[in-house]
Scaffold this motif. Structure first.
Motif, PDB file in Angstrom:
ATOM      1  N   LEU A  63       1.086  -1.513   0.144  1.00  0.00           N
ATOM      2  CA  LEU A  63      -0.245   0.275  -0.279  1.00  0.00           C
ATOM      3  C   LEU A  63       0.738   1.454  -0.251  1.00  0.00           C
ATOM      4  O   LEU A  63       1.520   1.460   0.904  1.00  0.00           O
ATOM      5  CB  LEU A  63      -0.780   0.302   1.331  1.00  0.00           C
ATOM      6  CG  LEU A  63      -1.602   1.242   1.709  1.00  0.00           C
ATOM      7  CD1 LEU A  63      -3.000   1.608   0.480  1.00  0.00           C
ATOM      8  CD2 LEU A  63      -2.728   1.723   2.687  1.00  0.00           C
ATOM      9  N   GLU A  65       1.900   5.835  -0.016  1.00  0.00           N
ATOM     10  CA  GLU A  65       1.507   6.595   0.249  1.00  0.00           C
ATOM     11  C   GLU A  65       0.843   7.802  -0.848  1.00  0.00           C
ATOM     12  O   GLU A  65       0.056   8.330  -0.618  1.00  0.00           O
ATOM     13  CB  GLU A  65       2.427   7.416   1.290  1.00  0.00           C
ATOM     14  CG  GLU A  65       1.739   7.509   2.794  1.00  0.00           C
ATOM     15  CD  GLU A  65       0.407   7.907   2.843  1.00  0.00           C
ATOM     16  OE1 GLU A  65      -0.135   9.118   2.775  1.00  0.00           O
ATOM     17  OE2 GLU A  65      -0.404   7.257   3.997  1.00  0.00           O
ATOM     18  N   MET A  67      -1.042   7.815  -4.298  1.00  0.00           N
ATOM     19  CA  MET A  67      -1.844   7.288  -4.890  1.00  0.00           C
ATOM     20  C   MET A  67      -1.676   6.410  -6.220  1.00  0.00           C
ATOM     21  O   MET A  67      -2.289   6.029  -6.553  1.00  0.00           O
ATOM     22  CB  MET A  67      -3.605   7.984  -4.864  1.00  0.00           C
ATOM     23  CG  MET A  67      -4.578   7.095  -4.917  1.00  0.00           C
ATOM     24  SD  MET A  67      -5.315   6.136  -3.588  1.00  0.00           S
ATOM     25  CE  MET A  67      -5.033   6.642  -2.377  1.00  0.00           C
ATOM     26  N   ASN A  70      -0.551   3.138  -6.416  1.00  0.00           N
ATOM     27  CA  ASN A  70      -2.326   2.666  -6.654  1.00  0.00           C
ATOM     28  C   ASN A  70      -2.406   2.063  -7.472  1.00  0.00           C
ATOM     29  O   ASN A  70      -2.714   1.126  -7.713  1.00  0.00           O
ATOM     30  CB  ASN A  70      -2.457   2.541  -5.164  1.00  0.00           C
ATOM     31  CG  ASN A  70      -1.928   2.993  -3.511  1.00  0.00           C
ATOM     32  OD1 ASN A  70      -0.947   1.832  -3.412  1.00  0.00           O
ATOM     33  ND2 ASN A  70      -2.269   3.748  -2.882  1.00  0.00           N
ATOM     34  N   VAL A  71      -2.590   3.050  -8.150  1.00  0.00           N
ATOM     35  CA  VAL A  71      -3.766   3.226  -9.415  1.00  0.00           C
ATOM     36  C   VAL A  71      -2.524   2.147 -10.088  1.00  0.00           C
ATOM     37  O   VAL A  71      -3.048   1.365 -11.445  1.00  0.00           O
ATOM     38  CB  VAL A  71      -4.279   4.321 -10.157  1.00  0.00           C
ATOM     39  CG1 VAL A  71      -4.392   4.351 -11.833  1.00  0.00           C
ATOM     40  CG2 VAL A  71      -4.349   5.224  -9.088  1.00  0.00           C
ATOM     41  N   THR A  73      -0.294   0.049  -9.931  1.00  0.00           N
ATOM     42  CA  THR A  73      -0.858  -1.384  -9.631  1.00  0.00           C
ATOM     43  C   THR A  73      -1.434  -1.827 -10.421  1.00  0.00           C
ATOM     44  O   THR A  73      -2.177  -3.315 -10.384  1.00  0.00           O
ATOM     45  CB  THR A  73      -1.157  -1.733  -7.812  1.00  0.00           C
ATOM     46  OG1 THR A  73       0.007  -0.988  -7.600  1.00  0.00           O
ATOM     47  CG2 THR A  73      -1.034  -2.955  -7.153  1.00  0.00           C
ATOM     48  N   VAL A 126      -4.908  11.894 -11.069  1.00  0.00           N
ATOM     49  CA  VAL A 126      -4.704  12.317  -9.867  1.00  0.00           C
ATOM     50  C   VAL A 126      -3.466  12.403  -9.394  1.00  0.00           C
ATOM     51  O   VAL A 126      -3.252  13.074  -9.128  1.00  0.00           O
ATOM     52  CB  VAL A 126      -4.027  10.497  -9.016  1.00  0.00           C
ATOM     53  CG1 VAL A 126      -3.121  10.186  -8.010  1.00  0.00           C
ATOM     54  CG2 VAL A 126      -5.645   9.659  -8.515  1.00  0.00           C
TER      55      VAL A 126
ATOM     56  N   PHE B  26      -7.942  -0.516  -1.677  1.00  0.00           N
ATOM     57  CA  PHE B  26      -7.280   1.167  -2.259  1.00  0.00           C
ATOM     58  C   PHE B  26      -8.320   2.096  -2.288  1.00  0.00           C
ATOM     59  O   PHE B  26      -8.565   3.463  -2.171  1.00  0.00           O
ATOM     60  CB  PHE B  26      -6.784   0.789  -3.398  1.00  0.00           C
ATOM     61  CG  PHE B  26      -5.318   0.152  -3.704  1.00  0.00           C
ATOM     62  CD1 PHE B  26      -5.002   0.329  -3.136  1.00  0.00           C
ATOM     63  CD2 PHE B  26      -5.603  -0.042  -5.203  1.00  0.00           C
ATOM     64  CE1 PHE B  26      -3.298  -0.081  -2.958  1.00  0.00           C
ATOM     65  CE2 PHE B  26      -4.302  -0.965  -5.376  1.00  0.00           C
ATOM     66  CZ  PHE B  26      -2.928  -0.578  -4.525  1.00  0.00           C
ATOM     67  N   LYS B  33      -7.828  10.147   1.703  1.00  0.00           N
ATOM     68  CA  LYS B  33      -7.309  11.774   1.518  1.00  0.00           C
ATOM     69  C   LYS B  33      -8.483  12.169   0.827  1.00  0.00           C
ATOM     70  O   LYS B  33      -8.124  13.119  -0.020  1.00  0.00           O
ATOM     71  CB  LYS B  33      -6.975  10.860   0.274  1.00  0.00           C
ATOM     72  CG  LYS B  33      -4.937  10.299   0.596  1.00  0.00           C
ATOM     73  CD  LYS B  33      -4.309   9.813  -0.490  1.00  0.00           C
ATOM     74  CE  LYS B  33      -3.100   8.513   0.326  1.00  0.00           C
ATOM     75  NZ  LYS B  33      -2.217   9.413   0.716  1.00  0.00           N
TER      76      LYS B  33
END
Ligand code: FE2
Ligand code: FE2
Ligand code: FE2
Ligand code: FE2
Ligand code: FE2
Ligand code: FE2
Lengths: 168, 168
Positions: A63, A65, A67, A70-71, A73, A126, B26, B33
């Motif tokens: 995970l 920090e 974002m 994460n997207v 992934t 993002v 997520f 956030k």
């Protein structure tokens, strides 16, 4: 992290994710049969498995920090499914004349193509410091077809009626 | 079903379950956030992956019409985790001095013991044609500790406060 512990935690993440999924499917079935308290038991324990999976995921440092990472992934996972996994599985199911498996892999493949595009758009936004663009997202509960803002009269992938689409 | 198609569908079920889990994690982070539309995108696509996983699960004939068989599947999974999987993983993490992994596997192991007992009780009731017995189930969002009807002042496994328990 030591490699063996890492492998074990990854297996535990897979196990917890599948337990969560099974219990969620069983909860739906219990509900259909009018077993409301049993459905609640499945849902509650499914949530406990979510907590376990999230704990392992964090220990694995999966995970971020950031974002955007994460997207990314998500884009990577969807891209693998579109370019290799589902085409190979669907082809193999056809080769073995397993019609139901051709159907379930075809349904997934079609939806993943849309997911990859949505996540690519999400990543651009993002990175500009913006939220996602769509107000509403609709999912076909038969095949997983995913669409923004307006639902078609019937699902272009499986033909399901507009009325049963699930709104987010 | 042909063995190779079966193996592929099982791998696809694992992949969809993990995708569903990642997107759900997520979604929670995006929410924290303040990215509400991105959170919605993750949740909607997580649901599409649930649809895919459920389709594969049904093609694999893993969803039984007999609810007692479904509960037995849960008992079997929890029992394996309690008797072998988590004790081995926790022991290995301790042996490799990976403290965070000891913690996340310990948390899971303690909750699975409770899950197995609840599912055993559920099976007895289902076989008598009855619904489950508890009206409320509470889950610790830190460790997954699971309890019926009354929440203790603090979690006996991780010490989290009563106030943050999630009610089902
Ligand atoms: Fe668990
Ligand atoms: Fe997807
Ligand atoms: Fe559809
Ligand atoms: Fe999928
Ligand atoms: Fe469990
Ligand atoms: Fe706890």
């Amino acid at each position: 992290m030591k490699e063996m512990t890492k492998q074990f935690l990854e297996a535990a993440f897979a196990g917890e994710s599948m337990a969560h999924m099974k219990y969620s499917i069983f909860a739906e079935e219990a509900e259909k049969k009018g077993l409301k308290k049993l459905a609640k038991l499945f849902k509650a324990i499914a949530y406990a498995e979510f907590v376990h999976a999230r704990n392992h995921f964090k220990v694995l440092r999966k995970l971020s920090e950031n974002m955007s990472d994460n997207v990314q992934t998500c884009i990577d996972g969807e891209t693998f499914e579109i370019e290799e996994m589902y085409p190979v599985y669907k082809n193999a199911a056809g080769f073995q004349d397993e019609k139901e498996a051709v159907r379930s892999t075809h349904f997934a493949l079609e939806a993943e193509k849309i997911h990859a595009e949505m996540y690519k758009k999400a990543k651009e936004l993002v990175e500009k410091g913006e939220d996602y663009s769509a107000d509403k997202i609709y999912i076909c509960p038969v095949c997983g077809y995913t669409v923004e803002d307006d639902v078609p009269e019937s699902c272009p992938v499986c033909g399901a009626s507009k009325d049963i689409f699930v709104e987010f």
